[in-house]
Design a protein around this motif. Sequence first.
Motif, short mmCIF file in Angstrom:
data_model
loop_
_atom_site.label_atom_id
_atom_site.label_comp_id
_atom_site.label_asym_id
_atom_site.label_seq_id
_atom_site.Cartn_x
_atom_site.Cartn_y
_atom_site.Cartn_z
N SER A 283 -5.16 4.99 7.50
CA SER A 283 -4.34 3.80 7.75
C SER A 283 -3.28 3.61 6.68
N ASP A 284 -3.45 4.23 5.50
CA ASP A 284 -2.36 4.17 4.52
C ASP A 284 -1.09 4.77 5.11
N ASP B 251 -3.74 -6.20 8.55
CA ASP B 251 -4.44 -5.01 8.08
C ASP B 251 -5.93 -5.32 8.17
N TYR C 181 -11.29 -4.00 7.00
CA TYR C 181 -12.67 -4.43 6.85
C TYR C 181 -13.16 -5.31 8.00
N THR D 282 -8.84 1.28 10.34
CA THR D 282 -9.17 2.58 9.74
C THR D 282 -10.60 3.00 10.07
N SER E 268 -12.11 4.74 7.77
CA SER E 268 -12.58 5.09 6.43
C SER E 268 -13.75 4.24 5.95
N LYS E 269 -13.81 2.98 6.37
CA LYS E 269 -14.83 2.10 5.84
C LYS E 269 -16.01 2.00 6.81
N ARG F 100 -9.67 11.03 7.24
CA ARG F 100 -8.33 10.47 7.29
C ARG F 100 -7.91 10.08 8.71
C1 LIG Z 1 -9.03 1.20 2.40
C2 LIG Z 1 -7.85 0.41 2.84
C3 LIG Z 1 -6.80 0.98 3.55
C4 LIG Z 1 -6.62 2.46 3.68
O1 LIG Z 1 -7.51 3.13 4.41
P1 LIG Z 1 -7.30 4.64 4.80
O2 LIG Z 1 -7.43 4.60 6.29
O3 LIG Z 1 -8.41 5.36 4.15
O4 LIG Z 1 -5.95 5.14 4.37
C5 LIG Z 1 -5.81 0.16 4.02
N1 LIG Z 1 -5.81 -1.17 3.78
C6 LIG Z 1 -6.79 -1.74 3.08
C7 LIG Z 1 -6.73 -3.20 2.82
C8 LIG Z 1 -7.82 -0.97 2.58
O5 LIG Z 1 -8.77 -1.54 1.83
#
Ligand SMILES: *Cc1c(COP(=O)(O)O)cnc(C)c1O
Length: 355
Positions: free
Chosen positions: A89-90, A184, A187, A210, A212-213, A221
């Motif tokens: 998501s970055d 965004d 979480y 994302t 990722s979490k 990614r």
């Molecule tokens: C972890 C995080 C991201 C990035 O997540 P990726 O998908 O790993 O690049 C984006 N925004 C926030 C607020 C995050 O904490």
Amino acid sequence: MTEMNEEWALGLYKGEPYISGEQPNKPQIIKLNSNENPYPPAPEVVDTIRDFEASNLRYYSNSIGSPLREALAEHHNVAPNNVFVGNGSDEVLALSFRACFGTGKPLLFPDITYSFYPVWCEFFNIPYETILLNDDFRINVDDYAKENGGVIITNPNAPTSIGESLEFIESILKNNSSSIVIVDEAYADFSEVSADKLLKQYPNLLVVRTFSKSKSLAGMRIGYALGSEKVIAAIIAAKDSFNSYPINSLSIAAGVAAIDAKDYYDEITSKIISARNYATSELSLLGYNVLKSSANFLFVGCDSSQEAENVFNYLREKDILVRYFQKPRIDKYLRITVGTMDEMQQLIDVLKDYK
Ligand SMILES: *Cc1c(COP(=O)(O)O)cnc(C)c1O
């Protein structure tokens, strides 16, 4: 002969980069500094990765992330044209900044939030204005009612862990019908709120998420955005001006498997929420000021910035890595990722011995 002249370096990039949490190469460490998931990805995801037909990697991946795009559309009850898939998501956020905030008017976001936002503004030459959170680290909706070139809100916010309601997000949207509002939701799976329900009503809303979490796939990614067809088309145009194939074939396959593994992810998410609630009450009993978290991390207030730093260093000596930000307003706090119940118990036991 003496090379004092460094004229060749004049054009090098001088922007200030984002600093991510460290990734130490120490197996014994309890890693609570990057908000990663303590559990592995779903067994179905692991099988998909193992069985992946590697010979197909000679072909380029699908440039818009199909069939993951379709799976996400179904999951969020929108059309595939409302979904953008990217390399974390970055990257999705960076491309969205470039695609959405080009009016020349300032982008608005809180002073305490994801610290990548000012970095992208500098990178893309987007003017921005930060707005102070109040003393309880809450956002005042009315502060975002002024003229702007866009708004970005992290919900739940990071590093504060505080989640705002759907009504709150809707008020921001109502006040900002002339600009694009990004939420965004890195979480959001740990909270009860997602702005995906507002997408049909607000064509200026972009929700970014994302794997990722909550999906335990930080290393894969995978990130995505949900928005109106027009906004998504602009982000695809930005992508195609930068990198035609941001998401690789293996990530696409693993992402689809993760979307299908709902029961597994519901189970690990509820375990993390239990560990979060347990750690919140135990740390509060030890005298820490733990904010009410809607995410997979805690924002833990110490008595002073000196103490926060000392606790950080103490934990690190005990092989527990958390995050400390030496920044105004938040330098009395530690950001601690919620791990397994066992890891939270170890954290609490170690903190009981502090001092
Ligand atoms: C972890 C995080 C991201 C990035 O997540 P990726 O998908 O790993 O690049 C984006 N925004 C926030 C607020 C995050 O904490």
